[in-house]
Design an enzyme around this catalytic site. Structure first.
Site, PDB file in Angstrom:
ATOM      1  N   ARG A   1       0.851  -1.191   0.000  1.00 24.45           N
ATOM      2  CA  ARG A   1       0.000   0.000   0.000  1.00 24.45           C
ATOM      3  C   ARG A   1       0.886   1.240   0.000  1.00 24.45           C
ATOM      4  O   ARG A   1       1.937   1.262   0.661  1.00 24.45           O
ATOM      5  CB  ARG A   1      -0.879   0.016   1.258  1.00 24.45           C
ATOM      6  CG  ARG A   1      -2.043  -0.957   1.190  1.00 24.45           C
ATOM      7  CD  ARG A   1      -3.113  -0.487   0.211  1.00 24.45           C
ATOM      8  NE  ARG A   1      -4.298  -1.326   0.221  1.00 24.45           N
ATOM      9  CZ  ARG A   1      -4.636  -2.201  -0.734  1.00 24.45           C
ATOM     10  NH1 ARG A   1      -3.847  -2.375  -1.785  1.00 24.45           N
ATOM     11  NH2 ARG A   1      -5.751  -2.887  -0.656  1.00 24.45           N
TER      12      ARG A   1
ATOM     13  N   HIS B   1      -1.570   0.890  -9.908  1.00 27.25           N
ATOM     14  CA  HIS B   1      -2.314  -0.046  -9.039  1.00 27.25           C
ATOM     15  C   HIS B   1      -3.080  -1.095  -9.860  1.00 27.25           C
ATOM     16  O   HIS B   1      -4.299  -1.248  -9.724  1.00 27.25           O
ATOM     17  CB  HIS B   1      -3.274   0.717  -8.114  1.00 27.25           C
ATOM     18  CG  HIS B   1      -3.618  -0.043  -6.858  1.00 27.25           C
ATOM     19  ND1 HIS B   1      -3.656   0.521  -5.614  1.00 27.25           N
ATOM     20  CD2 HIS B   1      -3.930  -1.342  -6.657  1.00 27.25           C
ATOM     21  CE1 HIS B   1      -3.985  -0.390  -4.701  1.00 27.25           C
ATOM     22  NE2 HIS B   1      -4.154  -1.538  -5.330  1.00 27.25           N
TER      23      HIS B   1
END
Ligand code: GLV
Length: 310
Positions: free
Chosen positions: A225, A273
Site C-alpha cells: 500500500r 495499481h
C-alpha cells in the site's frame, strides 16, 4: 425469505457476480447496488468502501466482504461488533499478483532496466549474467499473496526468503519472523517485494533505515500500500546508489499527482495499481463458499482479526 446479499461495485462486474450467484446460489437473493430493496433485509454486503452509516442503514448486516484483498479502506473500529469483516482471498487475485511480481523480479534480475537505458544510448554492453539461484529475493508479508508469489519464485530457482510477523513454514523458502529477524532478512535480500497489509505497524516502514539494511544496490518491488513507503527516503536511496531500481504499483495518494518527483526518476517504474484485480468468476465462488460456511457456523476464509487490522 431468502437471505439478501448486496453487491456494491461497478455494474459490469456486478452482472458477472449476478450470473455466478444465479447459477450456483439460487437460494440467496442477490441484489445489485443501488437496487437493493429494503436495507433492513440485507444480511450480507460486498463492497470496496462501506457507506458511512453502515450500522444504521443495515441493522441486520452480519457479513461485510471487501471486494479487494485489502481492508485498510474500512474504518474497522467504526463497524458494529455484530458485523464480521472478510478480506478477498481468491485465486484470481493471487494469479495476477504472481504474474506482476514474477515479471518485475525477472526484469530486475536480468538487468532489463539497464538494457532499456543502454538501448536509448545505442550501447551494446553485456552485463554479467547471474543465475536465479544467485539472486536473493525476499518477500515482506506471507499471507495468501506472499505465499503464492514465493511458490512461483521457488519454482524459478530464486534464492527465496520471506518475512512475516508470526512464523510460517513454506517449502523452499527461508522464513523469518518478528522484528527480531527482520534485519537478517533484509541483509540477504537483493530484490525486496512488499506485500504487507497497511496497519499502524507497517505505515512508513519502507524508509531510509530499512533501505540502509539492504545490501547496496538492492531493488524494491512495492505492491503493498502507498502509505507504507516514505517517497523522499526512496528517492534519496536511489540517488545515493543504496537502491538500484524501484517498481511501484502503489503510491500515496493515488492517482499520483502529475508534479510528483517519483514520475520523473529514471530508476522508478510506476504502474497505476494494476498488479492484480479481483476476478468476478472466482471471487463470487469464494464468497458463496464463505456464505455456506457462515450458515454452517464454520470459520470463514479471510476473516479479519480486528485487533490485528488484517
Ligand atoms: C487491491 O489493492 C486489493 O486490495 O485488492
Amino acid at each position: 425469505m431468502r437471505p439478501v446479499f448486496v453487491f456494491k461495485a461497478d455494474g459490469q462486474r456486478g452482472r458477472q457476480w449476478a450470473d455466478v450467484f444465479g447459477r450456483e446460489a439460487p437460494d440467496i437473493d442477490f441484489r445489485l447496488w443501488p437496487e437493493i430493496g429494503e436495507p433492513q433485509q440485507v444480511r450480507y454486503l460486498a463492497t470496496w468502501v462501506a457507506p458511512a452509516d453502515l450500522g444504521m442503514q443495515f441493522p441486520k448486516l452480519e457479513l461485510l466482504f471487501s471486494t479487494g484483498a485489502g481492508v485498510d479502506q474500512f474504518d474497522v473500529a467504526a463497524l458494529p461488533p455484530r458485523v464480521s469483516l472478510v478480506r478477498m482471498v481468491e485465486p484470481g487475485i493471487a494469479h495476477g499478483m504472481v504474474e506482476y511480481v514474477t515479471h518485475a523480479v525477472l526484469d530486475l534480475h536480468r538487468d532489463m532496466p539497464a538494457y532499456r537505458r543502454a538501448q536509448q544510448q545505442r550501447q551494446w554492453q553485456p552485463l554479467p549474467v547471474r543465475t536465479a539461484a544467485e539472486c536473493s529475493v525476499g518477500v515482506l508479508g506471507l499471507g495468501s499473496l506472499g505465499q503464492a508469489v514465493l511458490a512461483q519464485l521457488v519454482a524459478l530457482g530464486y534464492d527465496a526468503a520471506g518475512w512475516s510477523r508470526s512464523r510460517r513454514a513454506l517449502p523452499g523458502v527461508r522464513c523469518h519472523a518478528s522484528a527480531d529477524e527482520l534485519d537478517a532478512f533484509l541483509a540477504r535480500t537483493q530484490i525486496l517485494v512488499c506485500l504487507l497489509p497497511l496497519t499502524d505497524a507497517t505505515r512508513g516502514m519502507l524508509d531510509a533505515a530499512l533501505f540502509a539494511k539492504l545490501p547496496r544496490g538492492a531493488n524494491l518491488v512495492h505492491v503493498g500500500r502507498g502509505p507504507q513507503l516514505v517517497p523522499g527516503d526512496l528517492l534519496r536511496a536511489l540517488d545515493a546508489g543504496q537502491l538500484a531500481e524501484a517498481v511501484l504499483d502503489v503510491t500515496d495518494p493515488e492517482p499520483l499527482p502529475e508534479t510528483d518527483p517519483l514520475w520523473r526518476h529514471p530508476r522508478v517504474c510506476i504502474t497505476p495499481h494494476i498488479a492484480s484485480m479481483t476476478q468476478p468468476q472466482t471471487a463470487a465462488r469464494v464468497v458463496i463458499d464463505n456464505l455456506r460456511r457462515h450458515a454452517r457456523g464454520e470459520a470463514l476464509v479471510g476473516l479479519v482479526d480486528r485487533a490485528r487490522g488484517y
